[in-house]
Design an enzyme around this catalytic site. Sequence first.
Site, PDB file in Angstrom:
ATOM      1  N   LYS A   1       5.625  -1.020  -2.385  1.00  0.00           N
ATOM      2  CA  LYS A   1       5.604   0.464  -2.607  1.00  0.00           C
ATOM      3  C   LYS A   1       4.219   0.848  -2.799  1.00  0.00           C
ATOM      4  CE  LYS A   1      10.395   0.889  -3.333  1.00  0.00           C
ATOM      5  NZ  LYS A   1      11.247   1.606  -4.429  1.00  0.00           N
ATOM      6  N   GLU A   2       3.728   1.855  -2.261  1.00  0.00           N
ATOM      7  CA  GLU A   2       2.664   2.701  -2.566  1.00  0.00           C
ATOM      8  C   GLU A   2       2.653   4.072  -2.822  1.00  0.00           C
ATOM      9  OE1 GLU A   2      -0.458   1.838   0.710  1.00  0.00           O
ATOM     10  OE2 GLU A   2       0.358   3.620   1.566  1.00  0.00           O
TER      11      GLU A   2
ATOM     12  N   LYS B   1      -8.404  10.085   1.075  1.00  0.00           N
ATOM     13  CA  LYS B   1      -7.231   9.760   0.545  1.00  0.00           C
ATOM     14  C   LYS B   1      -7.040   8.195  -0.126  1.00  0.00           C
ATOM     15  CE  LYS B   1      -2.606   9.453   2.879  1.00  0.00           C
ATOM     16  NZ  LYS B   1      -1.884   9.637   4.092  1.00  0.00           N
TER      17      LYS B   1
END
Length: 159
Positions: free
Chosen positions: A69-70, A82
């Site tokens: 998960k990021e 970003k």
Amino acid sequence: MLGQLRHETGIQAPATVVWQLFGSLELGRLVEKRLSNLFEKIEVVEGDGGEGTVLNLIFAPGLGMPSYKEKFTKIDNENRIKEAEVVEGGYLDIGFTLYRVRFKIIENGEDSCIVESTIEYEIMEEAAANASLVTIQPLIDIAQEANAYLLQNKQPKDA
């Protein structure tokens, strides 16, 4: 132990158009659809694409790690930057204390730009051998696929 990898990829589209793709969730949809050799699925766990959005990246079988998960930790629309950090699983499970990906879109004329892709990481000394698993190639593939997509879907100047 700290490390960093960086690569620049030329894109044949205006920086504003490229940022619309990279600065949103649209990039994940593009990657999931067109780079199935890397990603089996990219799920939005929470958020709308802004800072704090969490994605679950599920890798294609045989790539070494099943998923992680990021979280989008920085979205700077003015400077077109970003950043996302792994917050669960993946690299964190093999001794990394930080794994950050950054895309910066740099204007390079009216109809082209550069995608500067960076990976920054910190790894515990006892897991230092795992630093060899870090590769910038998936980010290069993403930038090249974005270029191909934008060229295919280029709008005429008069439109």
